[in-house]
Design a protein around this motif. Structure first.
Motif, PDB file in Angstrom:
ATOM      1  N   ASP A  11       0.836  -1.211   0.000  1.00 14.65           N
ATOM      2  CA  ASP A  11       0.000   0.000   0.000  1.00 14.65           C
ATOM      3  C   ASP A  11       0.868   1.257   0.000  1.00 14.65           C
ATOM      4  O   ASP A  11       0.625   2.186   0.747  1.00 14.65           O
ATOM      5  N   TYR A  12       1.875   1.258  -0.845  1.00 12.51           N
ATOM      6  CA  TYR A  12       2.844   2.344  -0.870  1.00 12.51           C
ATOM      7  C   TYR A  12       2.188   3.712  -0.967  1.00 12.51           C
ATOM      8  O   TYR A  12       1.505   4.017  -1.906  1.00 12.51           O
ATOM      9  N   ASP A  13       2.444   4.515   0.019  1.00 11.96           N
ATOM     10  CA  ASP A  13       2.062   5.921  -0.016  1.00 11.96           C
ATOM     11  C   ASP A  13       3.364   6.703   0.172  1.00 11.96           C
ATOM     12  O   ASP A  13       3.438   7.667   0.890  1.00 11.96           O
ATOM     13  N   TYR A  14       4.390   6.187  -0.445  1.00  6.54           N
ATOM     14  CA  TYR A  14       5.739   6.717  -0.328  1.00  6.54           C
ATOM     15  C   TYR A  14       5.978   7.525  -1.597  1.00  6.54           C
ATOM     16  O   TYR A  14       5.584   7.075  -2.679  1.00  6.54           O
ATOM     17  N   ILE A  55       2.099 -16.530  10.229  1.00  6.97           N
ATOM     18  CA  ILE A  55       1.501 -15.217  10.443  1.00  6.97           C
ATOM     19  C   ILE A  55       1.896 -14.366   9.247  1.00  6.97           C
ATOM     20  O   ILE A  55       3.055 -14.381   8.818  1.00  6.97           O
ATOM     21  N   ILE A  56       0.923 -13.628   8.721  1.00  7.89           N
ATOM     22  CA  ILE A  56       1.195 -12.709   7.621  1.00  7.89           C
ATOM     23  C   ILE A  56       0.899 -11.292   8.103  1.00  7.89           C
ATOM     24  O   ILE A  56      -0.228 -11.000   8.504  1.00  7.89           O
ATOM     25  N   LEU A  57       1.916 -10.462   8.102  1.00  7.74           N
ATOM     26  CA  LEU A  57       1.773  -9.048   8.450  1.00  7.74           C
ATOM     27  C   LEU A  57       1.568  -8.283   7.150  1.00  7.74           C
ATOM     28  O   LEU A  57       2.432  -8.299   6.286  1.00  7.74           O
ATOM     29  N   VAL A  58       0.438  -7.632   7.012  1.00  6.55           N
ATOM     30  CA  VAL A  58       0.117  -6.931   5.772  1.00  6.55           C
ATOM     31  C   VAL A  58       0.046  -5.433   6.042  1.00  6.55           C
ATOM     32  O   VAL A  58      -0.590  -4.989   7.000  1.00  6.55           O
ATOM     33  N   ASN A  59       0.721  -4.677   5.169  1.00  6.92           N
ATOM     34  CA  ASN A  59       0.671  -3.216   5.158  1.00  6.92           C
ATOM     35  C   ASN A  59       0.959  -2.614   6.531  1.00  6.92           C
ATOM     36  O   ASN A  59       2.068  -2.761   7.025  1.00  6.92           O
ATOM     37  N   SER A  60      -0.002  -1.965   7.182  1.00  4.93           N
ATOM     38  CA  SER A  60       0.292  -1.223   8.412  1.00  4.93           C
ATOM     39  C   SER A  60       0.774  -2.120   9.551  1.00  4.93           C
ATOM     40  O   SER A  60       1.407  -1.641  10.493  1.00  4.93           O
ATOM     41  N   LYS A  61       0.521  -3.412   9.486  1.00  7.42           N
ATOM     42  CA  LYS A  61       1.016  -4.350  10.512  1.00  7.42           C
ATOM     43  C   LYS A  61       2.463  -4.761  10.249  1.00  7.42           C
ATOM     44  O   LYS A  61       3.122  -5.314  11.118  1.00  7.42           O
ATOM     45  N   ALA A  62       2.950  -4.495   9.037  1.00  8.27           N
ATOM     46  CA  ALA A  62       4.316  -4.869   8.666  1.00  8.27           C
ATOM     47  C   ALA A  62       5.289  -3.778   9.109  1.00  8.27           C
ATOM     48  O   ALA A  62       5.796  -2.997   8.316  1.00  8.27           O
ATOM     49  N   THR A  63       5.526  -3.744  10.415  1.00 13.62           N
ATOM     50  CA  THR A  63       6.498  -2.804  10.988  1.00 13.62           C
ATOM     51  C   THR A  63       7.739  -3.583  11.414  1.00 13.62           C
ATOM     52  O   THR A  63       7.665  -4.793  11.662  1.00 13.62           O
ATOM     53  N   VAL A  87      11.475  -0.614   2.795  1.00 17.95           N
ATOM     54  CA  VAL A  87      10.388   0.272   3.205  1.00 17.95           C
ATOM     55  C   VAL A  87       9.382  -0.542   4.016  1.00 17.95           C
ATOM     56  O   VAL A  87       8.853  -1.551   3.545  1.00 17.95           O
ATOM     57  N   LEU A  88       9.162  -0.103   5.254  1.00 15.75           N
ATOM     58  CA  LEU A  88       8.170  -0.723   6.134  1.00 15.75           C
ATOM     59  C   LEU A  88       7.298   0.366   6.741  1.00 15.75           C
ATOM     60  O   LEU A  88       7.655   1.542   6.723  1.00 15.75           O
ATOM     61  N   HIS A  89       6.198  -0.052   7.290  1.00 17.11           N
ATOM     62  CA  HIS A  89       5.371   0.901   8.033  1.00 17.11           C
ATOM     63  C   HIS A  89       6.060   1.228   9.346  1.00 17.11           C
ATOM     64  O   HIS A  89       6.863   0.455   9.860  1.00 17.11           O
ATOM     65  N   ASP A  90       5.723   2.377   9.883  1.00 15.96           N
ATOM     66  CA  ASP A  90       6.228   2.802  11.175  1.00 15.96           C
ATOM     67  C   ASP A  90       5.018   3.136  12.029  1.00 15.96           C
ATOM     68  O   ASP A  90       4.067   3.742  11.548  1.00 15.96           O
ATOM     69  N   ARG A  91       5.061   2.765  13.293  1.00 18.57           N
ATOM     70  CA  ARG A  91       3.896   2.981  14.156  1.00 18.57           C
ATOM     71  C   ARG A  91       3.584   4.460  14.369  1.00 18.57           C
ATOM     72  O   ARG A  91       2.445   4.818  14.581  1.00 18.57           O
ATOM     73  N   GLN A  92       4.581   5.330  14.313  1.00 19.20           N
ATOM     74  CA  GLN A  92       4.330   6.750  14.526  1.00 19.20           C
ATOM     75  C   GLN A  92       4.389   7.564  13.236  1.00 19.20           C
ATOM     76  O   GLN A  92       3.540   8.389  12.978  1.00 19.20           O
ATOM     77  N   ALA A  93       5.391   7.329  12.416  1.00 21.58           N
ATOM     78  CA  ALA A  93       5.653   8.201  11.272  1.00 21.58           C
ATOM     79  C   ALA A  93       4.936   7.787   9.990  1.00 21.58           C
ATOM     80  O   ALA A  93       4.932   8.534   9.033  1.00 21.58           O
ATOM     81  N   GLY A  94       4.356   6.625   9.948  1.00 25.09           N
ATOM     82  CA  GLY A  94       3.714   6.157   8.726  1.00 25.09           C
ATOM     83  C   GLY A  94       4.603   5.213   7.944  1.00 25.09           C
ATOM     84  O   GLY A  94       4.273   4.068   7.748  1.00 25.09           O
ATOM     85  N   TRP A  95       5.767   5.708   7.493  1.00 24.64           N
ATOM     86  CA  TRP A  95       6.710   4.913   6.698  1.00 24.64           C
ATOM     87  C   TRP A  95       8.116   5.128   7.206  1.00 24.64           C
ATOM     88  O   TRP A  95       8.450   6.202   7.710  1.00 24.64           O
ATOM     89  N   GLU A  96       8.954   4.122   7.026  1.00 25.00           N
ATOM     90  CA  GLU A  96      10.365   4.280   7.330  1.00 25.00           C
ATOM     91  C   GLU A  96      11.180   3.348   6.446  1.00 25.00           C
ATOM     92  O   GLU A  96      10.695   2.325   5.985  1.00 25.00           O
ATOM     93  N   VAL A  97      12.412   3.744   6.204  1.00 27.42           N
ATOM     94  CA  VAL A  97      13.367   2.879   5.525  1.00 27.42           C
ATOM     95  C   VAL A  97      14.199   2.229   6.621  1.00 27.42           C
ATOM     96  O   VAL A  97      14.880   2.916   7.382  1.00 27.42           O
ATOM     97  N   VAL A  98      14.117   0.915   6.721  1.00 28.26           N
ATOM     98  CA  VAL A  98      14.765   0.178   7.806  1.00 28.26           C
ATOM     99  C   VAL A  98      15.992  -0.535   7.260  1.00 28.26           C
ATOM    100  O   VAL A  98      15.907  -1.290   6.293  1.00 28.26           O
ATOM    101  N   SER A  99      17.125  -0.316   7.899  1.00 23.42           N
ATOM    102  CA  SER A  99      18.375  -0.985   7.521  1.00 23.42           C
ATOM    103  C   SER A  99      18.631  -2.146   8.485  1.00 23.42           C
ATOM    104  O   SER A  99      17.930  -2.321   9.482  1.00 23.42           O
ATOM    105  N   GLY A 100      19.678  -2.890   8.209  1.00 18.67           N
ATOM    106  CA  GLY A 100      20.084  -3.957   9.117  1.00 18.67           C
ATOM    107  C   GLY A 100      20.493  -3.421  10.469  1.00 18.67           C
ATOM    108  O   GLY A 100      20.264  -4.053  11.499  1.00 18.67           O
ATOM    109  N   ALA A 101      21.097  -2.231  10.486  1.00 24.30           N
ATOM    110  CA  ALA A 101      21.490  -1.615  11.763  1.00 24.30           C
ATOM    111  C   ALA A 101      20.246  -1.337  12.609  1.00 24.30           C
ATOM    112  O   ALA A 101      20.248  -1.553  13.826  1.00 24.30           O
ATOM    113  N   GLY A 102      19.176  -0.881  11.973  1.00 20.74           N
ATOM    114  CA  GLY A 102      17.929  -0.644  12.693  1.00 20.74           C
ATOM    115  C   GLY A 102      17.323  -1.933  13.224  1.00 20.74           C
ATOM    116  O   GLY A 102      16.818  -1.982  14.346  1.00 20.74           O
TER     117      GLY A 102
END
Length: 195
Positions: free
Chosen positions: A34-37, A68-76, A113-128
């Protein structure tokens, strides 16, 4: 529901209603479509996503005892790490498979690109991911057997950033696991995802 309770209920329900057929295999799928990026809105080809989701769900049903399948906003990143840690800690689970379908980025920020609980979207690296994992679990993902990262540039990110990449995180946590990623742009079609 906390991840540990969710995984515990899956195990309990399976024990009540059906025998294990895949040696205690748990599959976690994170599916972001559901990319809104900013530059990704054009990727939302609904029929392709629906077919891909259907194939992922059928694959999980055929290859695992629990899924378990995490879809869209649950995929954080938080939900992914919590569920992997809960599966790792569950004695009835002997193998873990993880599949991620999303967009990868290798620009000013690198990762997936994953959802973020506060910001909406985030780019998550391995360090994160490592930072979240170190707050969640003191042990490596010893039960992790298969990791499939269906995201653009996932291998390019690994080549450039090593353990700070998403693939690097999983290779570091589970050196014995089969980890699959891709170079360059990934063009999604339903047959591609599980080959």
């Amino acid at each position: 529901l906390p991840a540990s309770q969710l995984v515990q209920r899956l195990v309990w329900n399976r024990a009540q209603y059906a025998p294990q057929t895949h040696q205690g295999t748990f599959t976690l799928i994170a599916f972001v479509c559901d990319y809104d990026y900013p530059h990704l809105k054009a990727l939302s080809d609904q029929p392709t996503w629906l077919k891909t989701f259907d194939l992922l769900q059928n694959w999980a049903l055929e290859t695992s005892d629990y899924h378990i399948i995490l879809v869209n906003s649950k995929a954080t990143a938080h939900n992914i790490i919590q569920l992997l840690a809960a599966a790792q800690a569950q004695p009835a689970i002997h193998r873990i498979h993880f599949v991620l379908v999303t967009h990868g980025q290798l620009e000013d920020k690198h990762g997936v690109v994953l959802h973020d609980r506060q910001a909406g979207w985030e780019v998550v690296s391995g360090a994160g991911l490592f930072q979240l994992w170190s707050k969640t679990s003191p042990c490596p993902l010893q039960k992790l057997q298969v990791v499939m990262i269906h995201a653009c540039h996932s291998l390019d990110e690994y080549t450039q950033f090593k353990e700070r990449s998403v693939i690097g995180f999983f290779k570091n946590q589970a050196p014995h696991a089969m980890v699959i990623g891709y170079r360059g742009n990934v063009y999604l079609n339903a047959h591609f995802v599980l080959q």
